[in-house]
Scaffold this motif. Structure first.
Motif, PDB file in Angstrom:
ATOM      1  N   GLU A 143       0.730  -1.293  -0.094  1.00 42.66           N
ATOM      2  CA  GLU A 143       0.021  -0.011   0.042  1.00 42.66           C
ATOM      3  C   GLU A 143       0.940   1.335   0.219  1.00 42.66           C
ATOM      4  O   GLU A 143       0.294   2.367  -0.172  1.00 42.66           O
ATOM      5  N   ILE A 165       0.210   5.182  -8.605  1.00 41.38           N
ATOM      6  CA  ILE A 165      -0.655   4.404  -7.890  1.00 41.38           C
ATOM      7  C   ILE A 165      -0.233   3.288  -7.189  1.00 41.38           C
ATOM      8  O   ILE A 165       1.048   3.030  -7.415  1.00 41.38           O
ATOM      9  N   GLU A 195      -2.399  -2.211  -7.348  1.00 38.87           N
ATOM     10  CA  GLU A 195      -3.607  -1.641  -8.014  1.00 38.87           C
ATOM     11  C   GLU A 195      -3.528  -1.523  -9.388  1.00 38.87           C
ATOM     12  O   GLU A 195      -2.427  -1.656 -10.040  1.00 38.87           O
ATOM     13  N   GLU A 196      -4.651  -1.611 -10.115  1.00 38.54           N
ATOM     14  CA  GLU A 196      -4.879  -1.248 -11.332  1.00 38.54           C
ATOM     15  C   GLU A 196      -5.472  -0.013 -11.601  1.00 38.54           C
ATOM     16  O   GLU A 196      -6.428   0.722 -11.074  1.00 38.54           O
ATOM     17  N   LEU A 197      -4.845   0.754 -12.655  1.00 39.59           N
ATOM     18  CA  LEU A 197      -5.369   2.035 -13.015  1.00 39.59           C
ATOM     19  C   LEU A 197      -6.700   1.907 -13.598  1.00 39.59           C
ATOM     20  O   LEU A 197      -6.910   1.211 -14.603  1.00 39.59           O
ATOM     21  N   ASP A 198      -7.768   2.809 -13.204  1.00 36.18           N
ATOM     22  CA  ASP A 198      -9.213   2.716 -13.633  1.00 36.18           C
ATOM     23  C   ASP A 198      -9.097   3.889 -14.904  1.00 36.18           C
ATOM     24  O   ASP A 198      -8.654   5.119 -14.450  1.00 36.18           O
ATOM     25  N   SER A 216      -5.343   7.362  -1.957  1.00 35.15           N
ATOM     26  CA  SER A 216      -4.713   6.621  -1.161  1.00 35.15           C
ATOM     27  C   SER A 216      -3.607   7.141  -0.586  1.00 35.15           C
ATOM     28  O   SER A 216      -3.161   6.850   0.883  1.00 35.15           O
ATOM     29  N   PHE A 233       4.545   2.863  -4.779  1.00 41.90           N
ATOM     30  CA  PHE A 233       3.755   3.238  -5.785  1.00 41.90           C
ATOM     31  C   PHE A 233       4.491   3.145  -7.180  1.00 41.90           C
ATOM     32  O   PHE A 233       5.687   3.358  -6.866  1.00 41.90           O
ATOM     33  N   ASP A 254      -2.682   8.524  -6.653  1.00 46.63           N
ATOM     34  CA  ASP A 254      -4.024   8.156  -6.200  1.00 46.63           C
ATOM     35  C   ASP A 254      -4.177   8.491  -4.751  1.00 46.63           C
ATOM     36  O   ASP A 254      -3.184   8.985  -3.910  1.00 46.63           O
ATOM     37  N   THR A 294      -7.971   4.110  -8.912  1.00 47.86           N
ATOM     38  CA  THR A 294      -7.583   2.807  -8.982  1.00 47.86           C
ATOM     39  C   THR A 294      -9.001   2.200  -9.102  1.00 47.86           C
ATOM     40  O   THR A 294     -10.161   2.482  -8.727  1.00 47.86           O
ATOM     41  N   LYS A 295      -8.925   1.033  -9.827  1.00 51.62           N
ATOM     42  CA  LYS A 295     -10.327   0.023 -10.004  1.00 51.62           C
ATOM     43  C   LYS A 295     -10.653  -0.601  -8.551  1.00 51.62           C
ATOM     44  O   LYS A 295      -9.936  -0.782  -7.783  1.00 51.62           O
ATOM     45  N   GLU A 296     -12.164  -0.358  -8.364  1.00 48.67           N
ATOM     46  CA  GLU A 296     -12.622  -0.816  -6.996  1.00 48.67           C
ATOM     47  C   GLU A 296     -12.514  -2.487  -7.144  1.00 48.67           C
ATOM     48  O   GLU A 296     -12.644  -3.195  -8.132  1.00 48.67           O
TER      49      GLU A 296
END
Length: 162
Positions: A45, A67, A71-74, A122, A48, A120, A159-161
Protein backbone atom coordinates in the motif's frame (compact mmCIF):
# COMPACT_ATOMS: atom_id res chain seq x y z
CA UNK A 1 31.41 4.08 -2.81
CA UNK A 2 28.58 6.62 -3.02
CA UNK A 3 25.85 5.69 -5.42
CA UNK A 4 25.31 7.94 -8.40
CA UNK A 5 22.30 10.19 -8.09
CA UNK A 6 19.50 10.03 -10.61
CA UNK A 7 17.93 13.12 -12.10
CA UNK A 8 14.94 12.58 -9.78
CA UNK A 9 17.21 12.60 -6.70
CA UNK A 10 19.06 15.72 -7.88
CA UNK A 11 15.77 17.57 -8.35
CA UNK A 12 14.59 16.62 -4.85
CA UNK A 13 17.95 17.73 -3.43
CA UNK A 14 17.62 21.05 -5.24
CA UNK A 15 14.12 21.53 -3.80
CA UNK A 16 15.40 20.46 -0.36
CA UNK A 17 12.84 17.66 -0.17
CA UNK A 18 14.08 14.87 2.10
CA UNK A 19 14.00 11.32 0.77
CA UNK A 20 15.63 8.01 1.51
CA UNK A 21 16.83 5.65 -1.20
CA UNK A 22 16.16 1.93 -1.08
CA UNK A 23 18.08 -0.32 -3.43
CA UNK A 24 16.99 -3.79 -4.44
CA UNK A 25 18.39 -6.62 -6.52
CA UNK A 26 16.72 -6.81 -9.92
CA UNK A 27 19.03 -9.35 -11.55
CA UNK A 28 16.23 -11.91 -11.39
CA UNK A 29 14.17 -9.74 -13.74
CA UNK A 30 11.52 -9.13 -11.09
CA UNK A 31 10.74 -5.43 -11.49
CA UNK A 32 6.98 -5.50 -11.14
CA UNK A 33 5.69 -3.51 -8.22
CA UNK A 34 4.61 -6.22 -5.81
CA UNK A 35 8.02 -7.90 -6.11
CA UNK A 36 9.72 -4.53 -5.55
CA UNK A 37 7.62 -3.91 -2.41
CA UNK A 38 8.69 -7.31 -1.08
CA UNK A 39 12.36 -6.71 -1.92
CA UNK A 40 12.48 -3.34 -0.15
CA UNK A 41 10.49 -4.69 2.80
CA UNK A 42 7.61 -2.23 2.55
CA UNK A 43 3.84 -2.85 2.52
CA UNK A 44 2.35 -2.85 -0.98
CA UNK A 45 0.00 0.00 0.00
CA UNK A 46 2.97 2.35 0.48
CA UNK A 47 4.89 1.47 -2.69
CA UNK A 48 3.67 3.27 -5.79
CA UNK A 49 4.24 2.76 -9.50
CA UNK A 50 4.36 5.48 -12.12
CA UNK A 51 2.18 4.94 -15.17
CA UNK A 52 2.30 7.14 -18.24
CA UNK A 53 -0.75 7.59 -20.44
CA UNK A 54 -1.95 9.97 -23.10
CA UNK A 55 -5.23 11.45 -24.19
CA UNK A 56 -6.84 9.21 -26.78
CA UNK A 57 -5.69 10.11 -30.29
CA UNK A 58 -3.21 12.72 -29.00
CA UNK A 59 0.04 11.03 -28.07
CA UNK A 60 1.64 14.36 -27.15
CA UNK A 61 -1.01 14.96 -24.46
CA UNK A 62 0.86 13.00 -21.79
CA UNK A 63 -0.48 12.42 -18.26
CA UNK A 64 1.27 10.71 -15.36
CA UNK A 65 -0.51 8.52 -12.80
CA UNK A 66 1.08 7.34 -9.54
CA UNK A 67 -0.82 4.43 -7.97
CA UNK A 68 -0.18 1.64 -5.42
CA UNK A 69 1.82 -1.23 -6.99
CA UNK A 70 -0.83 -3.89 -6.37
CA UNK A 71 -3.63 -1.81 -7.91
CA UNK A 72 -4.79 -1.29 -11.47
CA UNK A 73 -5.36 2.12 -13.06
CA UNK A 74 -9.03 2.79 -13.78
CA UNK A 75 -8.87 4.50 -17.19
CA UNK A 76 -12.29 6.14 -16.70
CA UNK A 77 -11.16 7.70 -13.39
CA UNK A 78 -7.84 8.66 -15.00
CA UNK A 79 -9.67 10.43 -17.84
CA UNK A 80 -11.88 12.24 -15.34
CA UNK A 81 -8.82 13.34 -13.34
CA UNK A 82 -7.12 14.62 -16.50
CA UNK A 83 -10.26 16.26 -17.87
CA UNK A 84 -10.06 14.08 -20.98
CA UNK A 85 -12.71 12.11 -22.84
CA UNK A 86 -10.54 9.01 -22.95
CA UNK A 87 -7.07 8.00 -21.70
CA UNK A 88 -4.84 5.29 -23.17
CA UNK A 89 -1.60 3.87 -21.79
CA UNK A 90 1.51 5.13 -23.53
CA UNK A 91 3.12 2.27 -25.48
CA UNK A 92 6.25 1.04 -23.66
CA UNK A 93 8.31 1.69 -26.82
CA UNK A 94 7.47 5.43 -26.49
CA UNK A 95 8.24 5.72 -22.76
CA UNK A 96 11.91 6.72 -23.07
CA UNK A 97 11.19 9.23 -25.86
CA UNK A 98 8.54 11.10 -23.85
CA UNK A 99 9.78 10.73 -20.26
CA UNK A 100 13.51 10.02 -20.38
CA UNK A 101 12.87 6.86 -18.36
CA UNK A 102 12.56 3.16 -19.15
CA UNK A 103 9.94 0.69 -17.98
CA UNK A 104 10.63 -0.35 -14.38
CA UNK A 105 12.66 2.79 -13.71
CA UNK A 106 10.09 5.50 -14.42
CA UNK A 107 9.94 8.14 -11.69
CA UNK A 108 7.24 10.80 -11.41
CA UNK A 109 10.09 13.24 -10.66
CA UNK A 110 12.43 14.47 -13.38
CA UNK A 111 10.68 13.56 -16.60
CA UNK A 112 11.67 15.43 -19.75
CA UNK A 113 8.75 17.80 -19.15
CA UNK A 114 6.47 18.48 -16.19
CA UNK A 115 3.39 16.60 -17.36
CA UNK A 116 0.01 16.78 -15.61
CA UNK A 117 0.47 14.34 -12.72
CA UNK A 118 -2.11 12.62 -10.54
CA UNK A 119 -1.39 10.64 -7.39
CA UNK A 120 -3.93 8.12 -6.12
CA UNK A 121 -5.93 9.53 -3.22
CA UNK A 122 -4.81 6.59 -1.03
CA UNK A 123 -1.37 8.26 -0.76
CA UNK A 124 -2.80 11.38 0.83
CA UNK A 125 -3.21 9.74 4.22
CA UNK A 126 0.26 8.20 4.30
CA UNK A 127 3.35 9.75 5.90
CA UNK A 128 5.78 8.13 3.47
CA UNK A 129 5.48 6.45 0.08
CA UNK A 130 8.08 4.81 -2.15
CA UNK A 131 8.36 5.60 -5.87
CA UNK A 132 10.99 4.82 -8.47
CA UNK A 133 14.09 6.94 -8.13
CA UNK A 134 14.54 6.92 -11.90
CA UNK A 135 16.40 3.67 -12.47
CA UNK A 136 15.63 0.00 -12.06
CA UNK A 137 16.84 -1.20 -8.66
CA UNK A 138 16.37 2.07 -6.77
CA UNK A 139 13.31 3.40 -5.01
CA UNK A 140 13.02 6.59 -3.02
CA UNK A 141 10.80 7.12 -0.01
CA UNK A 142 9.36 10.53 0.60
CA UNK A 143 6.35 12.38 1.92
CA UNK A 144 3.48 12.21 -0.62
CA UNK A 145 2.54 15.87 -0.04
CA UNK A 146 6.09 16.94 -0.84
CA UNK A 147 6.11 14.70 -3.91
CA UNK A 148 2.87 16.33 -5.03
CA UNK A 149 4.36 19.79 -4.55
CA UNK A 150 7.48 18.84 -6.52
CA UNK A 151 5.58 17.55 -9.57
CA UNK A 152 2.52 19.82 -9.18
CA UNK A 153 0.33 16.74 -8.75
CA UNK A 154 -3.29 16.45 -7.73
CA UNK A 155 -4.55 13.67 -5.44
CA UNK A 156 -7.45 11.81 -7.08
CA UNK A 157 -9.07 8.34 -6.76
CA UNK A 158 -7.47 6.46 -9.67
CA UNK A 159 -7.67 2.72 -9.03
CA UNK A 160 -10.24 0.11 -9.95
CA UNK A 161 -12.58 -0.92 -7.16
CA UNK A 162 -11.95 -4.42 -5.85
Amino acid sequence: MAESKTNAMRLLDKSQIPYETLNYDHEDGQIHGTAVAEKIGRPQESVFKTLVAHQSGQISQICVFVIPVAEELDLKKAAKAAGAKKIEMLPVKDLLKWTGYIRGGCSPVGMKKLYPTFIDASAEGLKIIAVSAGRIGTQMELNPQQLAEQVKAVFFPLTKEA
